[in-house]
Design a protein around this motif. Structure first.
Motif, PDB file in Angstrom:
ATOM      1  N   SER A  19       0.951  -1.146  -0.107  1.00 24.31           N
ATOM      2  CA  SER A  19      -0.280   0.025  -0.359  1.00 24.31           C
ATOM      3  C   SER A  19       0.708   1.931  -0.001  1.00 24.31           C
ATOM      4  O   SER A  19       1.810   0.743   0.222  1.00 24.31           O
ATOM      5  CB  SER A  19      -0.934  -0.303   1.316  1.00 24.31           C
ATOM      6  OG  SER A  19       0.090  -0.082   2.762  1.00 24.31           O
ATOM      7  N   ALA A  20       0.278   2.082  -0.644  1.00 20.41           N
ATOM      8  CA  ALA A  20       1.183   3.768  -0.294  1.00 20.41           C
ATOM      9  C   ALA A  20       2.003   4.058   0.767  1.00 20.41           C
ATOM     10  O   ALA A  20       2.974   4.195   1.680  1.00 20.41           O
ATOM     11  CB  ALA A  20       0.512   5.215  -1.144  1.00 20.41           C
ATOM     12  N   SER A  47       1.131   7.929  -3.722  1.00 18.56           N
ATOM     13  CA  SER A  47       0.076   7.899  -4.522  1.00 18.56           C
ATOM     14  C   SER A  47       0.371   8.760  -5.791  1.00 18.56           C
ATOM     15  O   SER A  47       0.354   8.649  -6.640  1.00 18.56           O
ATOM     16  CB  SER A  47      -1.516   8.435  -3.700  1.00 18.56           C
ATOM     17  OG  SER A  47      -1.450   6.679  -2.753  1.00 18.56           O
ATOM     18  N   LYS A  59      -1.687   0.209  -9.725  1.00 20.41           N
ATOM     19  CA  LYS A  59      -2.291  -0.189  -8.728  1.00 20.41           C
ATOM     20  C   LYS A  59      -3.694  -0.822  -8.781  1.00 20.41           C
ATOM     21  O   LYS A  59      -4.561   0.334  -9.584  1.00 20.41           O
ATOM     22  CB  LYS A  59      -2.852   1.662  -7.829  1.00 20.41           C
ATOM     23  CG  LYS A  59      -2.782   1.631  -6.044  1.00 20.41           C
ATOM     24  CD  LYS A  59      -2.656   3.386  -5.870  1.00 20.41           C
ATOM     25  CE  LYS A  59      -3.603   3.390  -4.665  1.00 20.41           C
ATOM     26  NZ  LYS A  59      -3.381   4.348  -3.797  1.00 20.41           N
ATOM     27  N   ILE A  64       0.355  -1.023  -4.574  1.00 20.66           N
ATOM     28  CA  ILE A  64       0.772  -0.536  -6.066  1.00 20.66           C
ATOM     29  C   ILE A  64       2.114  -1.699  -5.909  1.00 20.66           C
ATOM     30  O   ILE A  64       2.726  -2.531  -5.316  1.00 20.66           O
ATOM     31  CB  ILE A  64       1.662   0.610  -5.345  1.00 20.66           C
ATOM     32  CG1 ILE A  64       1.082   1.552  -5.124  1.00 20.66           C
ATOM     33  CG2 ILE A  64       2.250   1.001  -6.379  1.00 20.66           C
ATOM     34  CD1 ILE A  64       1.178   2.522  -4.626  1.00 20.66           C
TER      35      ILE A  64
END
Length: 272
Positions: A19-20, A47, A59, A64
């Protein structure tokens, strides 16, 4: 190193989608990228960078990943044998240096060690997580604003010198001895006694395995094949990048590295 280049390294090392916020957390911990104002990297910034570089990242469902498994977009090159990890650069020094030092060209060692050629060339190593080092050496890297740990040359064979001696301890690798010393390892006491060469100390087999394991977990590598002007190109690289562990030819070599190596020599000679 740019933010998107640092993101690529994190995703390559983790070898899974993140994840971001997870990428931001990793970057805040490993120091690969620092914001100009010194504040922490946030998930929103990650992001936004993903959106700016659709050719690099994908994404999906909130996580990601790299668009290419290696994190390196396909580039057009002259046709070369498929067992070469790096396209042979031409002898233009600037182009060669750019190919060698570009962060996105670096790969995890285990993925490319069977591709290191039996050819002359130059090589470079970067550390993925500088916090795995002693705080003093971590601070030096932060001051120099890079994660470059060593640059070297192989006058005859990258496979023998770079892979064998420097990364796998099958000989007398300068980098391997320096790395072991700064990680706190010392050779067996008196192991150089009676030896003609009183400088090339070795660590015990157990400690060699531990250092190699550390290398596998913490370093990414790159190389270029080149036959001519190796010494002059290496000198320019050392002057430009000031790698952490290089001593000879490094304008800002660290006395602390020399002192730790000297300690190892004294122990191996039976003097300490």
């Amino acid at each position: 190193m740019t933010l998107h280049e640092a993101m690529q390294l994190v995703l390559k090392v983790k070898a899974r989608a993140l994840s971001a916020s997870e990428i931001a957390e990793n970057l805040n911990q490993n120091g690969l990228y620092h914001k100009g104002d010194g504040s922490k990297i946030k998930g929103g910034q990650i992001s936004a960078r993903v959106n700016d570089y659709p050719q690099l990242f994908t994404k999906l469902n909130g996580v990601i990943s790299l668009k290419s498994p290696t994190g390196i977009p396909a580039i057009k090159t002259h046709k070369t044998p498929t067992n070469r990890a790096i396209v042979k650069a031409d002898n233009n020094t600037s182009a060669l240096m750019e190919t060698l030092m570009k962060p996105k060209n670096f790969k995890a060692i285990q993925k490319v060690e069977n591709k290191v050629p039996d050819r002359p060339g130059l090589y470079c190593m970067r550390i993925v997580n500088p916090k795995s080092l002693n705080p003093f050496f971590l601070e030096v890297l932060q001051q120099r604003n890079h994660n470059i740990i060593y640059i070297g040359l192989a006058s005859k064979s990258l496979k023998k010198r770079f892979l064998g001696q420097e990364l796998r301890a099958t000989g007398h690798g300068t980098f391997f001895r320096s790395l072991g010393a700064i990680l706190g390892y010392t050779p067996p006491k008196g192991s150089l006694m009676g030896m003609k060469n009183q400088n090339n100390y070795k660590f015990s087999p157990k400690h060699q395995e531990e250092i190699i394991d550390w290398i596998n977990k913490n370093l990414v590598i790159n190389w270029v094949e080149v036959d001519d002007n190796l010494n002059s190109i290496e000198k320019e690289l050392l002057t430009t990048y000031l790698p952490l562990l290089n001593l000879a030819g490094n304008p800002r070599k660290l006395i602390e590295v020399s002192q730790l190596r000297d300690k190892c020599k004294r122990i191996a000679r039976g003097n300490n």
